[in-house]
Enzyme design. Structure first.
Site, PDB file in Angstrom:
ATOM      1  N   GLU A  62      -8.554   4.073  -0.649  1.00 32.88           N
ATOM      2  CA  GLU A  62      -9.182   5.383  -0.493  1.00 32.88           C
ATOM      3  C   GLU A  62      -9.818   5.388   0.891  1.00 32.88           C
ATOM      4  O   GLU A  62     -10.435   4.400   1.296  1.00 32.88           O
ATOM      5  CB  GLU A  62     -10.268   5.611  -1.545  1.00 32.88           C
ATOM      6  CG  GLU A  62      -9.779   6.211  -2.836  1.00 32.88           C
ATOM      7  CD  GLU A  62      -9.369   7.671  -2.740  1.00 32.88           C
ATOM      8  OE1 GLU A  62      -9.210   8.208  -1.620  1.00 32.88           O
ATOM      9  OE2 GLU A  62      -9.179   8.277  -3.800  1.00 32.88           O
TER      10      GLU A  62
ATOM     11  N   HIS B 252     -10.254  17.009  -3.943  1.00 29.35           N
ATOM     12  CA  HIS B 252      -9.891  17.296  -2.559  1.00 29.35           C
ATOM     13  C   HIS B 252      -9.738  18.806  -2.401  1.00 29.35           C
ATOM     14  O   HIS B 252      -9.016  19.430  -3.181  1.00 29.35           O
ATOM     15  CB  HIS B 252      -8.543  16.653  -2.214  1.00 29.35           C
ATOM     16  CG  HIS B 252      -8.486  15.191  -2.460  1.00 29.35           C
ATOM     17  ND1 HIS B 252      -8.094  14.656  -3.674  1.00 29.35           N
ATOM     18  CD2 HIS B 252      -8.774  14.144  -1.666  1.00 29.35           C
ATOM     19  CE1 HIS B 252      -8.144  13.335  -3.594  1.00 29.35           C
ATOM     20  NE2 HIS B 252      -8.551  13.004  -2.388  1.00 29.35           N
TER      21      HIS B 252
ATOM     22  N   HIS C 296      -8.866  11.487   5.004  1.00 27.38           N
ATOM     23  CA  HIS C 296      -8.715  12.842   4.495  1.00 27.38           C
ATOM     24  C   HIS C 296     -10.029  13.340   3.893  1.00 27.38           C
ATOM     25  O   HIS C 296     -10.966  12.573   3.693  1.00 27.38           O
ATOM     26  CB  HIS C 296      -7.559  12.937   3.489  1.00 27.38           C
ATOM     27  CG  HIS C 296      -7.703  12.039   2.302  1.00 27.38           C
ATOM     28  ND1 HIS C 296      -7.431  10.684   2.349  1.00 27.38           N
ATOM     29  CD2 HIS C 296      -8.094  12.301   1.044  1.00 27.38           C
ATOM     30  CE1 HIS C 296      -7.641  10.152   1.154  1.00 27.38           C
ATOM     31  NE2 HIS C 296      -8.053  11.105   0.353  1.00 27.38           N
TER      32      HIS C 296
ATOM     33  N   TRP D 160     -17.010   4.269  -4.549  1.00 28.09           N
ATOM     34  CA  TRP D 160     -17.681   5.382  -3.882  1.00 28.09           C
ATOM     35  C   TRP D 160     -18.996   5.708  -4.576  1.00 28.09           C
ATOM     36  O   TRP D 160     -19.989   5.985  -3.921  1.00 28.09           O
ATOM     37  CB  TRP D 160     -16.783   6.609  -3.749  1.00 28.09           C
ATOM     38  CG  TRP D 160     -16.229   7.154  -5.027  1.00 28.09           C
ATOM     39  CD1 TRP D 160     -16.798   8.100  -5.838  1.00 28.09           C
ATOM     40  CD2 TRP D 160     -14.984   6.795  -5.631  1.00 28.09           C
ATOM     41  NE1 TRP D 160     -15.990   8.348  -6.917  1.00 28.09           N
ATOM     42  CE2 TRP D 160     -14.861   7.557  -6.819  1.00 28.09           C
ATOM     43  CE3 TRP D 160     -13.958   5.915  -5.295  1.00 28.09           C
ATOM     44  CZ2 TRP D 160     -13.770   7.461  -7.664  1.00 28.09           C
ATOM     45  CZ3 TRP D 160     -12.864   5.811  -6.141  1.00 28.09           C
ATOM     46  CH2 TRP D 160     -12.778   6.579  -7.303  1.00 28.09           C
TER      47      TRP D 160
END
Length: 178
Positions: free
Chosen positions: A119, A74, A37, A166
């Site tokens: 994730e 997001h 995503h 990340w």
């Protein structure tokens, strides 16, 4: 700008080429088999050239309590990255961003936290500036610090377990002198 009900917030699903293929409720994402995503990460800098680092709230579903970049989020379906970043900056940190530039447009990662939650994101990385200090939303951020960017990089690379995966990956690629 309208408030977003976090219980029905949608994320944009992507195919392997990064093309949108639909959406799903955010609340159903981030499990052991998370679909690819769209997301974003932002590094906020102050007038002194320091970068804002935040510690994720202990109530967060993924990577609770770890230190990470300034904020992430997001975009909603049909929402631009810039609008989504502005929305999350206000929601998480009470910040209105002055400048916003793309730092890593093609960043992508997949990581699994200690609880097994995955994730799986295409996550462009942005650099922003502000002239005020944050007012963190305690549901999102437990604490924050302004720090020297190179000190942050050295800390994250020497102790990656204390930081979001990340951010550790991003810091290997980010240039702070740009």
């Amino acid at each position: 700008m309208q408030a977003v009900d976090q219980t029905v917030e949608l994320v944009v699903l992507l195919d392997e080429s990064g093309r949108p293929i639909g959406s799903a409720p955010k609340s159903t994402m981030h499990d052991a088999d998370t679909a690819l995503h769209l997301a974003f990460s932002v590094y906020v800098f102050n007038e002194r050239g320091e970068v804002l680092v935040t510690r994720r709230a202990l109530g967060k579903r993924t990577w609770p309590g770890v230190w990470t970049n300034s904020f992430c989020g997001h975009p909603l379906p049909d929402e631009s990255q810039r609008r989504a970043i502005a929305r999350r900056g206000r929601f998480e940190l009470g910040l209105d961003l002055d400048e916003l530039t793309v730092a890593l447009p093609l960043f992508r990662y997949r990581a699994t936290d200690a609880s097994g939650i995955v994730e799986n994101e295409i996550c462009p990385v942005y650099r922003a500036t502000v002239h005020t200090d944050p007012v963190p939303n305690p549901d999102e951020v437990s604490e924050y610090v302004w720090t020297d960017p190179e000190t942050l990089r050295a800390s994250a690379l020497s102790s990656p377990w204390a930081f979001s995966p990340w951010m550790v990956l991003q810091l290997k690629e980010l240039r702070f002198d740009a």
